[in-house]
Each structure stands twice: as C-alpha cells, then as structure tokens.
Design a protein around this motif. Structure first.
Motif, PDB file in Angstrom:
ATOM      1  N   GLN A   1     -31.575 -11.062  -6.764  1.00 26.23           N
ATOM      2  CA  GLN A   1     -30.456 -10.194  -7.282  1.00 26.23           C
ATOM      3  C   GLN A   1     -29.613 -11.153  -7.900  1.00 26.23           C
ATOM      4  OE1 GLN A   1     -28.338  -8.630  -3.780  1.00 26.23           O
ATOM      5  NE2 GLN A   1     -26.769  -9.226  -4.908  1.00 26.23           N
ATOM      6  N   THR A   2     -28.696 -10.414  -8.980  1.00 23.91           N
ATOM      7  CA  THR A   2     -27.918 -11.269  -9.530  1.00 23.91           C
ATOM      8  C   THR A   2     -26.510 -10.627  -9.098  1.00 23.91           C
ATOM      9  OG1 THR A   2     -28.122  -9.830 -11.435  1.00 23.91           O
ATOM     10  CG2 THR A   2     -29.180 -11.836 -11.550  1.00 23.91           C
ATOM     11  N   SER A   3     -25.586 -11.222  -8.997  1.00 20.82           N
ATOM     12  CA  SER A   3     -24.182 -10.588  -8.926  1.00 20.82           C
ATOM     13  C   SER A   3     -23.133 -11.460  -9.630  1.00 20.82           C
ATOM     14  CB  SER A   3     -23.630 -11.005  -7.543  1.00 20.82           C
ATOM     15  OG  SER A   3     -24.549  -9.877  -6.530  1.00 20.82           O
ATOM     16  N   ASN A   4     -21.919 -10.703  -9.941  1.00 23.72           N
ATOM     17  CA  ASN A   4     -20.834 -11.228 -10.842  1.00 23.72           C
ATOM     18  C   ASN A   4     -19.637 -11.893  -9.701  1.00 23.72           C
ATOM     19  OD1 ASN A   4     -22.213 -10.585 -12.944  1.00 23.72           O
ATOM     20  ND2 ASN A   4     -21.124  -8.880 -13.342  1.00 23.72           N
ATOM     21  N   LEU A   5     -19.649 -13.152  -9.766  1.00 26.46           N
ATOM     22  CA  LEU A   5     -18.679 -13.713  -8.816  1.00 26.46           C
ATOM     23  C   LEU A   5     -17.389 -13.605  -9.489  1.00 26.46           C
ATOM     24  CD1 LEU A   5     -17.785 -15.432  -6.260  1.00 26.46           C
ATOM     25  CD2 LEU A   5     -18.320 -17.538  -7.588  1.00 26.46           C
TER      26      LEU A   5
ATOM     27  N   VAL B   1     -12.876 -18.862 -13.873  1.00 32.71           N
ATOM     28  CA  VAL B   1     -13.960 -17.798 -14.614  1.00 32.71           C
ATOM     29  C   VAL B   1     -14.790 -17.154 -13.970  1.00 32.71           C
ATOM     30  CG1 VAL B   1     -14.111 -18.384 -17.236  1.00 32.71           C
ATOM     31  CG2 VAL B   1     -14.803 -20.056 -15.277  1.00 32.71           C
ATOM     32  N   PRO B   2     -14.967 -15.796 -14.305  1.00 36.43           N
ATOM     33  CA  PRO B   2     -16.108 -15.081 -13.573  1.00 36.43           C
ATOM     34  C   PRO B   2     -17.358 -15.477 -14.109  1.00 36.43           C
ATOM     35  CG  PRO B   2     -15.199 -13.771 -15.486  1.00 36.43           C
ATOM     36  CD  PRO B   2     -14.171 -14.836 -15.198  1.00 36.43           C
ATOM     37  N   GLU B   3     -18.157 -15.414 -13.151  1.00 34.41           N
ATOM     38  CA  GLU B   3     -19.407 -16.216 -13.246  1.00 34.41           C
ATOM     39  C   GLU B   3     -20.654 -15.043 -12.827  1.00 34.41           C
ATOM     40  OE1 GLU B   3     -21.457 -20.418 -11.989  1.00 34.41           O
ATOM     41  OE2 GLU B   3     -19.374 -19.926 -11.245  1.00 34.41           O
ATOM     42  N   ARG B   4     -21.700 -15.227 -13.415  1.00 38.37           N
ATOM     43  CA  ARG B   4     -22.774 -14.323 -12.899  1.00 38.37           C
ATOM     44  C   ARG B   4     -23.822 -15.553 -12.065  1.00 38.37           C
ATOM     45  NH1 ARG B   4     -28.051 -14.472 -14.769  1.00 38.37           N
ATOM     46  NH2 ARG B   4     -29.410 -12.411 -14.326  1.00 38.37           N
ATOM     47  N   LEU B   5     -24.260 -15.052 -10.944  1.00 33.45           N
ATOM     48  CA  LEU B   5     -24.784 -15.846  -9.954  1.00 33.45           C
ATOM     49  C   LEU B   5     -26.175 -15.289  -9.742  1.00 33.45           C
ATOM     50  CD1 LEU B   5     -22.036 -16.711  -7.255  1.00 33.45           C
ATOM     51  CD2 LEU B   5     -22.654 -17.935  -9.234  1.00 33.45           C
TER      52      LEU B   5
ATOM     53  N   LEU C   1     -23.262 -24.508  -5.242  1.00 35.45           N
ATOM     54  CA  LEU C   1     -22.425 -23.306  -5.515  1.00 35.45           C
ATOM     55  C   LEU C   1     -20.994 -23.723  -4.911  1.00 35.45           C
ATOM     56  CD1 LEU C   1     -21.352 -20.579  -6.792  1.00 35.45           C
ATOM     57  CD2 LEU C   1     -22.096 -19.546  -4.510  1.00 35.45           C
ATOM     58  N   TRP C   2     -21.420 -24.095  -3.633  1.00 36.70           N
ATOM     59  CA  TRP C   2     -20.062 -24.509  -2.856  1.00 36.70           C
ATOM     60  C   TRP C   2     -19.495 -25.713  -3.200  1.00 36.70           C
ATOM     61  CZ3 TRP C   2     -20.380 -28.867   1.137  1.00 36.70           C
ATOM     62  CH2 TRP C   2     -19.447 -28.801   2.241  1.00 36.70           C
ATOM     63  N   ALA C   3     -20.289 -26.969  -3.881  1.00 35.46           N
ATOM     64  CA  ALA C   3     -19.474 -27.931  -4.419  1.00 35.46           C
ATOM     65  C   ALA C   3     -18.913 -27.731  -5.873  1.00 35.46           C
ATOM     66  CB  ALA C   3     -20.540 -29.062  -4.771  1.00 35.46           C
ATOM     67  N   ARG C   4     -19.756 -26.826  -6.473  1.00 36.58           N
ATOM     68  CA  ARG C   4     -19.079 -26.500  -7.995  1.00 36.58           C
ATOM     69  C   ARG C   4     -17.874 -25.633  -7.917  1.00 36.58           C
ATOM     70  NH1 ARG C   4     -23.665 -23.716 -10.158  1.00 36.58           N
ATOM     71  NH2 ARG C   4     -22.674 -21.774  -9.742  1.00 36.58           N
ATOM     72  N   ARG C   5     -18.073 -24.607  -7.187  1.00 41.22           N
ATOM     73  CA  ARG C   5     -17.090 -23.530  -7.124  1.00 41.22           C
ATOM     74  C   ARG C   5     -15.932 -23.543  -6.239  1.00 41.22           C
ATOM     75  NH1 ARG C   5     -16.723 -18.943 -11.027  1.00 41.22           N
ATOM     76  NH2 ARG C   5     -14.722 -17.992 -10.267  1.00 41.22           N
ATOM     77  N   PHE C   6     -16.261 -24.294  -4.925  1.00 43.66           N
ATOM     78  CA  PHE C   6     -15.114 -24.413  -4.056  1.00 43.66           C
ATOM     79  C   PHE C   6     -14.859 -25.779  -3.723  1.00 43.66           C
ATOM     80  CE2 PHE C   6     -17.659 -20.356  -3.601  1.00 43.66           C
ATOM     81  CZ  PHE C   6     -16.544 -19.424  -3.657  1.00 43.66           C
ATOM     82  N   ALA C   7     -15.136 -26.768  -4.461  1.00 42.89           N
ATOM     83  CA  ALA C   7     -14.768 -28.289  -4.238  1.00 42.89           C
ATOM     84  C   ALA C   7     -15.284 -28.491  -2.958  1.00 42.89           C
ATOM     85  CB  ALA C   7     -13.231 -28.126  -4.585  1.00 42.89           C
ATOM     86  N   SER C   8     -16.262 -28.138  -2.417  1.00 43.67           N
ATOM     87  CA  SER C   8     -16.935 -28.625  -1.252  1.00 43.67           C
ATOM     88  C   SER C   8     -15.866 -28.649   0.017  1.00 43.67           C
ATOM     89  CB  SER C   8     -17.251 -30.069  -1.269  1.00 43.67           C
ATOM     90  OG  SER C   8     -18.272 -30.307  -2.223  1.00 43.67           O
ATOM     91  N   ASP C   9     -15.140 -27.372  -0.018  1.00 44.06           N
ATOM     92  CA  ASP C   9     -14.067 -27.047   1.010  1.00 44.06           C
ATOM     93  C   ASP C   9     -14.656 -26.894   2.367  1.00 44.06           C
ATOM     94  OD1 ASP C   9     -11.945 -26.455   2.537  1.00 44.06           O
ATOM     95  OD2 ASP C   9     -11.266 -24.434   1.213  1.00 44.06           O
ATOM     96  N   PRO C  10     -14.487 -27.965   3.324  1.00 43.14           N
ATOM     97  CA  PRO C  10     -15.038 -27.487   4.500  1.00 43.14           C
ATOM     98  C   PRO C  10     -14.464 -26.450   5.338  1.00 43.14           C
ATOM     99  CG  PRO C  10     -13.526 -29.405   4.732  1.00 43.14           C
ATOM    100  CD  PRO C  10     -13.591 -28.960   3.221  1.00 43.14           C
ATOM    101  N   ARG C  11     -13.124 -25.807   4.834  1.00 44.98           N
ATOM    102  CA  ARG C  11     -12.694 -24.727   5.368  1.00 44.98           C
ATOM    103  C   ARG C  11     -13.032 -23.391   4.780  1.00 44.98           C
ATOM    104  NH1 ARG C  11      -7.062 -27.220   4.441  1.00 44.98           N
ATOM    105  NH2 ARG C  11      -8.184 -27.573   2.859  1.00 44.98           N
ATOM    106  N   ILE C  12     -14.154 -23.345   4.237  1.00 40.06           N
ATOM    107  CA  ILE C  12     -14.508 -22.152   3.488  1.00 40.06           C
ATOM    108  C   ILE C  12     -15.068 -21.263   4.250  1.00 40.06           C
ATOM    109  CG2 ILE C  12     -17.029 -23.144   2.968  1.00 40.06           C
ATOM    110  CD1 ILE C  12     -15.229 -21.317   0.273  1.00 40.06           C
ATOM    111  N   LEU C  13     -15.469 -21.449   5.463  1.00 43.68           N
ATOM    112  CA  LEU C  13     -16.179 -20.726   6.702  1.00 43.68           C
ATOM    113  C   LEU C  13     -15.095 -19.596   6.875  1.00 43.68           C
ATOM    114  CD1 LEU C  13     -18.036 -23.203   8.921  1.00 43.68           C
ATOM    115  CD2 LEU C  13     -18.816 -22.029   6.839  1.00 43.68           C
ATOM    116  N   GLY C  14     -15.797 -18.521   6.968  1.00 43.02           N
ATOM    117  CA  GLY C  14     -14.811 -17.264   7.146  1.00 43.02           C
ATOM    118  C   GLY C  14     -14.108 -16.714   6.211  1.00 43.02           C
TER     119      GLY C  14
END
Lengths: 111, 874
Positions: B169-173, B178-182, B224-237
């Motif tokens: 499926q595709t989703s808009n993040l 910037v909004p991104e289609r994933l 995606l984690w690396a690109r969009r969330f700067a490999s943030d280890p506290r992303i969980l939750g």
C-alpha cells in the motif's frame, strides 16, 4: 679398480651398509666409504655418486642425523649418526637380510 | 628438517653439500699422496674416481624430494624474467586476459548477487508464493486471496509450517518536514517469524495487534528511519502520521530486510469476515518433504469448497518457489550475458594462444638446446605452462580489479521494470568468496587453455628437429601454422555470433524507439498524487482538490495545458476489463483499458482526435453519459461504420451505457513493446462518486513550453499551496517514463554491444598478429616473388587475400553457428526475427571490413620488402 659398482649391490643394500657403519658412532662420508672398503677387504668400493645421495636420503627420512664437527684433520666435516628410528630400522633390516641370505644359501646348497 | 625447510633453505644446503664433497675429495687425494702418488696424479685419479662433481650434487638434491617445487620456483623466476625481457608481449597478453576475465567476473558477480546467492531469509528454499493463472484472460502472476479465504487456509492447510498474508500500500507521511509518499506493506504478524527475521530495534508486532483498534502500530524500515528520523534510537513508542492517522513506532527492521518490495514501513493486517476483493498476497513455508504440487493441490481443494459458493471465474491457484520468482525477470538476460561474456573470454584465450605460438616458435632454438642438454619433455612443458599461468594470473588480478571497478556500472543499469520489480531480491554487489573463486578458476583455466596447445606443439616440434640446434626462425612450422589459422577462424566465428546477437538487440532497440507511442512525449511532465481516503473521505472534496490543482498548475508560466488522468500511459496502468457494445455482451470477449480523464487530456498529451469531439465542461453528472474510444476499438467493434453515437457499457459499476462522442488515436498504454490496447475514455465528471479510487489516484500531465523538468518544481508548490500535506511522487518527464519502460532492452543491448565490440577488437588484433607473423615468415618467398617481377600491389593483394580467406571461413562458420543459437535471444527481440538477414549480412560485412583493415597493415609491410635484403636474410 672398479671391482664393484652400484649395480653390484642389491637394491637397498647400500642403505643397510651405511646404517651399519654409522651405528658405531658419528662418522663422516669419507670414513664410511673407507670402512666399507676395508672391512669388505676391498671387495666393495662405494662410489661417491651413490654414497652421498644415499646419505642425504637417509637423513631426510630421519634414519640418520647429521651435525657439523671438526674432523681428525682439523677441518669442518659433516658427521652422521643413527637416530632412534634409524637404529630400529637397522635392526629390522639386518634381520631381513639374514633371513634372505640364509634362504638363498639354502636354495643354492640344496637344489 | 621438514620438507618446507628443505625447500626454502636450498641455497645453504647446496653450500654445505659442496663443503662435504670437497672434504671427501681432499681426503681421497691425501690418501693417494700417502700411498706414494704425486699431488697432480693423486688429484687426477681422485677426480676420475669421484665422477662428475655436479652430477653427484644434482643426485643429492634430487634426494631432498623438493625438486618439483624447486623447479616450479625456478620456472616462475624464469617466467618473470621472460616477461621482463619482453614487456610488450607480456602487456598485450595480460591486458587481453584482463579484459576477458574482468568482463566475465563482472557479469558473474551480478549473476552471483542476483541468481546464486540465497535470499537473506531462514531456509529460503522452502519459501513459496501464491501464484494464479486465469486462462480466460491469459493472466499468469501473483495470486491473491480474500480475508476469509486466507483465514481458512491458515486454519486448515496441512502442507505449510507457516503462512502469512501481505499486500502493498502507499501512504502519505506527514509531520516534520516535507510530506512524502511512502511505500508500505500490510502484513499478518506471522510474516516475520516465517522469514526468520527480527527487528534491529524494538519489537515486532504480534497477533494481538491484528485486531481492529489495536492495529495502529508500525515497523519502520532501516532506510526510512535513517532518512526521515536521523536514526533516532528514541523513536520507539513515538507516533508517526500516515495518511493523517497516528501509528506508534514498535520497531525498526534491519537494513537487509526489504520484503516484499523495499517498503518503508510495515503495519499489521486486520483480517475481516467480509468477502471483499481478493487483495492478499500469500507467502508460506512448505513443511519438509512437501512438494509445490502437493501444496497447490491441498489449497485448491480447500478453495474448491469456497468457490462453489462464491466464485465464478476460473482461477487456477498454485504455489511457486519464492527464490525462482524474484529473479524470474532478470534470469534469462543474465544467462545470455554470461554466455556472451564467456565467448569473449574464449576469444581472448584464442588471441593469447596465438601470441604464445608466435613466441614459442621464436623460442624454438632455446627449447631445442634445452632438450639436447637433457631436459625432459615434461620439464619443458611445465616451464612453458608456468609462463602462461603467470601471465594468466596477472591478467586475472587485473581483471578482478576491472570487475570491482565496473560492477557498479552494470548494477546501475540493471533495469527496474515498470511492470513490477525485476530485482525485488535485495542485491549487494560485494565481491565475495564465490566471485573470487570464479576469477581464480577462470584465470587458471585460461592459462592452461591458451598455454597448453603452444607448449605441446613446441615441445613436440623440438623433439623432431633436435638435430638443428641453430633452428632458424624463418622456417614455417606447418603444424603451428594450422593451429594458428584454426584459432583465427574460431575467433572470427565466435565474434560473429556475438555481433549477430548485439546487432539483433540493437536493431530491435532502435525499432522500439521508433515505435509511435500515440502521444507526443516532448515537453510533457507528469506527477502523481495519492489522496488519502482518511482525509478526503468522499469523491466531492477529491474533485474539488483536483480542480484547484489543475487551475493553479494551468496558470503557471510556461504551461500550455494541464490535465488529470486515472490510467496514465507508461505509468501504473489503469483498469482493464470487459464491456458491452450497444447493450449486448460480446460474443468473443475483448478486454479494454478504461481510462478516466479531465477535459484537456487529449490536447495536453497530443493524442489526435480522429472523429467527434473531446470531453468538455458541458459533460456533467446531469448530462448524457459520454465516452471516447480509441481508433482500433472503433474499427474492431463497428467496422465500416461511424462510431459516433454508438453505445458502450458495463464499464464500471454504475456506468452502464455511454454514447461514443469521439474517436482518438491509439496509445501504447502499457509500454512500447506491447500493442496499444483497446481503450475507452470516460470524463471524471461523469464517474460515480462511489468509485472513490478513481478520484483518489491522480496523475497530472502538463504540456510545457520548454524543459518540462523546470516546470515540475513550480507544479509541486502549486499542489502544496492547495494541500500542504500532499506529497508528490514519481514526478518525471514523459521522455524519462518512456526511457524507463525500455530499460531492460537498453540494458541487454548496451552490455551485449560492449562485449561484441570487445570481441571485434580482439578478433582484429588476432588476425593482425597472424598475418604479421606470416609476412615475417615468408619474407624470403616474398622477396623471391618480387625479384621475379611481382609488383607491390600483387604482394599486398596476396597477403590481404590470405587474411580474407581466414576471415571468410570464420564468418561462414559463425553464420551457421549464429543461425543455430540465435533463437535463444528471440524473447528479447522486438520487431526483428532472430534470423534477420539484414542484421546477419550487416555484421558479417562489418567483421570482414575490420579483418581486411587489420590485414592491410602487414600486407603493406610485405609489399615494402626489399628483395635483396630478404634474400640475404637467411
């Protein structure tokens, strides 16, 4: 002069003679040739061309060990002596030889 | 002393041996002197008794048992010296081999990465995928199953250790940035244990999350984690906003996990009781010992019970090996390329063998000398082989470096087909042990292959002519000559095969580019929008959004016209299906492509209007429903009659009867290689609101004044001025879309043409070498001919003719061989047959011309021979 050559000695006999000579203690190549010649009353003359390859072969088979030492003439010479493995080998080879010659003699006498 | 020690202390041992023998000798002399001889007599006699000093030493060395290795070392040293003495020869050899081995290794590394290396999943050989065949439509492809059916399979199958359903499926993040289609995948929780993968961070979802209300969790891809969330280890939750809805991040998957097709995220699938559309793809793990056939039978049996009640279509379900299917699209091309590159390697071998023959002949005196001095034939063979292996080894090392340097170039142009992932298998192009082993083995094989024939020949000829140590290099050796001719003929035959292959692919590629797509691709930009149903909910706001976007883009500077479409040519494709004509079901069902467009679509794309009118603002939900059909549709359905005013129906649910208002030109909807499908166009304004999917997936096409890519940026801003959360994806020029659709044939023809060019160069060098050598050998004969009055032209012609005969023999042989094997690439061809006479004649002529040019240089040299010099030469 050429009373004997390589081909006069049965295969493997030279090795046996060398091992027997070396059994008395460290000895260099020239002395081995001399001793064989003397003991055989000049019947066997060992060619250097056979002696040294045989010595080296026995050394690589670890039947002989060698070390460099000063000879009676004061020069450096390579002395060979028996290893434990060489002594065992000499014993079994000697027994084999005795059996073989006895059997050959028996046939020559009786037949 | 061990064998190894004996091998490496040879020099010291030789010195000691010398001392030992010298000692013996001196004692012998001393004894003789003691016996009364003079010093001189004693020495002479001792020397006679002693025999050859060197002979004794050699015998002692022999007794070390290291002779083979020692002589190999000697050979190697000698070979290195030979290479150093003749650097030109060595360089040509090594370079030729490096090209051959390098190209082969590069292709092998791609083959290894795509075809040979197992999938990075647990026991991948037992993984299978659902496959379906619909004979009625000639469809073969991934199968799909409804929710309740999947639940049934999961419950009652007896053939699988595990089974999981997924769909893409595709989703808009949205959120920060910037909004991104994933691209995402909805999967049952069983997928991960089934594949044997765990998270890099956090945890996987479990069965509890497969329940409505609990499914708002997400696993992120490493990328995606690396690109969009700067490999943030506290992303969980933390929450992530997809299509306007919050999902809690449960975990991050490792970088190597890219199932099913490089998704950016995974969310849990909630299985419903509703028998909706079959959308779930299925992956499963066979129980040990269960065959694909039995798995298919078991599931078909289960499905049979359901189908009796619900289904009418004839669908055959089966299971296929996941490993096979993921590489199914690329495998045939790679196999052909590997074969082609193997031919190049063979040609390189033939060339080098020829070089070796030439040099071996020149070295005959040396070899005859060694034979005379007592070297055994096997000893000489060994030495010559050492030389060829050394050069092959150097060629191999250089080739491996070439392969390392070029494999990215090759992987870069491996096509990602629009029709689906060609390389869904995660590929890394590392040079692993297999690639190393491959290049080592191919070097060894080539070294032996090209070294053996000349070596054999030389050592044999050396025996024969051992009396003539002076061995003149002038005499031609008939045996050698035959081998050399044979090698050249073979080389030309192989080259012709490659040229035919490359010629056919290039020709079909050109044909492909000449195909009229049915629209004008110049100055045309496209971009795609996906309106999330969570936000837009119904068709009305979607239509408003679309209208606003079209107005703003249409008003941009440099834009001539803009339109929207569902079912973009060369794009994701629209909907295909059956239809009725004038209220009648067809006797022989045809399938048509159903495309929904805005009024300016035909003008924006440059699709010609053949009859009637385009859509316009007067086509409203209230007015008479209209349709526009393609030319071939009109001609097939109403031959000899005007199509305007006729009726088509059963297009979408609720679109049952439309009047044909116009006829437009055919468009290659599915790419250049496919025939233009029958097409029916409908206006956006008249499709029912219930069919929100028609309004939510939008392709915007923009006809521009200048470079379409420059307009795309302004278009993006225009879209986001309407909805700031709306990502744009797959923005490209139409030219690029078309180029992408032919990426596979381009890949095939570029690589094959490269290999064929390599082969052509090698063949030219080969025939040049043979002819040059022949001229040198026959200098005397040529001199005599010229002394007897033969003109320069005569001599030139004579030499060229000789070369041309070899080339023609090779070409003739090559044509026969090419005709025999060219059907193997028939599947890659478009618009030409695999036995296309024009291509075969063309490449034969090319090869002949190259051969003649290569022969001309030595021929000219021959014609400059001074008769006097040549006659005195001997």
């Amino acid at each position: 002069m050429n009373t004997s050559s390589k081909s006069d000695l049965p295969q493997g006999t030279l090795d046996l003679l060398i091992l027997r000579m070396v059994a008395h203690g460290p000895i260099h190549g020239y002395a081995i040739a001399q001793r064989i010649q003397q003991i055989s009353r000049e019947a066997l003359q060992i060619q250097q061309g056979s002696l040294y390859p045989a010595l080296h072969r026995l050394e690589y088979k670890k039947l002989l060990a060698a070390e460099w030492a000063e000879s009676e003439s004061g020069r450096k010479a390579k002395f060979y002596k028996l290893t434990t493995k060489g002594r065992a080998h000499l014993k079994s080879e000697t027994e084999d030889w005795a059996r073989l010659t006895a059997a050959v003699a028996l046939i020559l006498d009786e037949a | 002393m061990s064998w190894m020690q004996r091998l490496f202390s040879a020099r010291r041992m030789d010195r000691e041996l010398d001392t030992e023998l010298r000692h013996h000798f001196d004692l012998l002399v001393a004894a003789k002197v003691r016996a009364g001889m003079t010093q001189d007599d004693a020495r002479r006699e001792a020397r006679m008794e002693f025999g050859g000093h060197e002979q004794v030493k050699e015998d002692c060395r022999e007794s070390r048992g290291t002779m083979l290795a020692v002589s190999a070392l000697h050979d190697l040293r000698y070979a290195l010296r030979q290479a150093g003495r003749n650097p030109g020869f060595a360089a040509v050899t090594v370079l030729t081999l490096a090209l051959g081995i390098g190209a082969t290794t590069a292709i092998f590394s791609v083959v290894n990465a795509t075809l040979l290396r197992p999938l990075p999943y647990k026991d991948p050989a037992r993984l299978v995928m659902l496959w379906s065949t619909i004979p009625q439509f000639g469809f073969v492809g991934p199968g799909a199953v409804t929710d309740p059916d999947f639940a049934l399979w999961e419950r009652e199958n007896r053939v699988f250790d595990g089974i999981a359903a997924f769909h893409q499926q595709t989703s808009n993040l949205t959120g920060d940035g910037v909004p991104e289609r994933l691209l995402g995948a909805t999967t049952t929780a069983d997928l991960f244990p089934l594949l044997g993968v765990g998270p890099e961070l956090g945890r996987l979802f479990s069965l509890e999350q497969q329940v409505a209300g609990k499914e708002d969790v997400v696993l992120l891809s490493h990328q995606l984690w690396a690109r969009r969330f700067a490999s943030d280890p506290r992303i969980l939750g933390k929450p992530v906003r997809l299509d306007g809805k919050n999902f809690t991040v449960l975990g991050v998957m490792p970088p190597s996990f890219q199932f099913p097709d490089k998704p950016d995220f995974w969310i849990p699938m909630v299985l419903t009781e509703e028998r909706g559309d079959a959308t779930n793809q299925v992956i499963a793990r066979l129980k040990p010992g269960v065959s694909l056939q039995r798995a298919g039978d078991d599931i078909s049996l289960l499905q049979h019970r359901v189908d009796a009640a619900h289904r009418h279509d004839e669908i055959h379900l089966s299971f296929v090996s996941l490993e096979d299917k993921l590489v199914a699209n690329i495998r045939p091309a790679l196999v052909v390329l590997l074969a082609a590159v193997g031919l190049v390697l063979l040609i390189a071998c033939a060339n080098v063998a020829n070089l070796f023959l030439t040099r071996a002949t020149a070295r005959r005196p040396e070899i005859v000398m060694r034979r005379t001095l007592g070297a055994s034939r096997s000893r000489i063979l060994r030495q010559l082989l050492t030389e060829s292996l050394l050069l092959a080894g150097m060629g191999g090392v250089l080739g491996l470096m070439l392969a390392v340097a070029t494999r990215h170039l090759i992987l870069d142009i491996v096509p990602q087909s629009a029709a689906g992932p060609v390389l869904a298998k995660p590929v890394s192009s590392d040079i692993d042990a297999w690639v190393l082993a491959f290049s080592v083995l191919s070097s060894l094989a080539t070294g032996i292959l090209f070294g053996l024939a000349p070596a054999w020949n030389v050592s044999r000829s050396a025996t024969r002519s051992s009396a003539r140590v002076s061995g003149s290099t002038q005499t031609s050796e008939p045996g050698t000559r035959r081998i050399r001719d044979f090698l050249v003929v073979g080389e030309f035959a192989l080259t012709l095969i490659l040229l035919v292959g490359a010629g056919l692919l290039l020709r079909s590629f050109v044909r492909l580019l000449e195909v009229n797509p049915g629209l004008d691709p110049r100055n045309l930009a496209t971009l795609n929008l996906q309106l999330p149903e969570t936000k837009y909910k119904t068709a009305a706001p979607m239509r408003n959004f679309q209208k606003a976007v079209l107005e703003r883009i249409g008003a941009l500077p440099g834009v001539r016209s803009a339109a929207t479409v569902f079912g973009m040519p060369f794009g994701d494709g629209g909907v295909e299906g059956d239809f009725t004509i004038d209220g009648q079901t067809q006797t022989r069902p045809e399938i048509a492509s159903k495309v929904v467009v805005s009024p300016d679509y035909f003008r924006a794309l440059g699709i010609p209007l053949i009859a009637g009118r385009p859509f316009n603002r007067d086509d409203t939900p209230q007015s008479e429903p209209v349709a526009i059909v393609s030319r071939s549709f009109a001609e097939l359905m109403w031959p000899g009659q005007p199509a305007i005013g006729k009726r088509v129906g059963h297009l979408f649910t609720g679109v049952d009867s439309c009047i044909v208002a116009g006829v437009v030109g055919d468009v290659k909807q599915e790419g250049l290689t496919h025939d233009a499908p029958l097409a029916i166009y409908l206006p956006y304004s008249q499709v029912p609101d219930r069919l929100t999917f028609l309004a939510s997936s939008i392709t915007v096409v923009i006809r521009t004044e200048g470079n379409p890519l420059e307009v795309l940026r302004a278009a993006r801003e225009a879209v986001q001025s309407v909805d700031p959360d709306m990502p744009i994806y797959d923005a490209a020029s139409m030219d690029d879309l078309i180029a992408k659709s032919v990426s596979q044939p381009r890949f095939d023809s570029i690589l094959l043409a490269t290999f064929a060019s390599l082969a052509l160069i090698l063949a030219a060098v080969g025939i040049y070498g043979v002819m040059s050598y022949s001229v040198v050998q026959r200098r005397q004969e040529i001199g005599i001919r010229m002394a007897l009055g033969a003109g320069r032209h005569y001599v030139t012609r004579m030499v060229v003719r000789e070369g041309a005969m070899l080339a023609c023999a090779g070409i003739a042989l090559g044509i026969v061989a090419a005709l025999a094997v060219s059907h193997l690439i028939a599947a890659f061809l478009f618009g030409v047959t695999s036995k296309d006479p024009a291509t075969i004649c063309g490449v034969s002529a090319l090869l002949l011309v190259v051969a003649l040019l290569a022969c001309y240089l030595p021929a000219r040299r021959a014609s400059r021979v001074d008769p006097m010099v040549a006659l005195r030469y001997e």
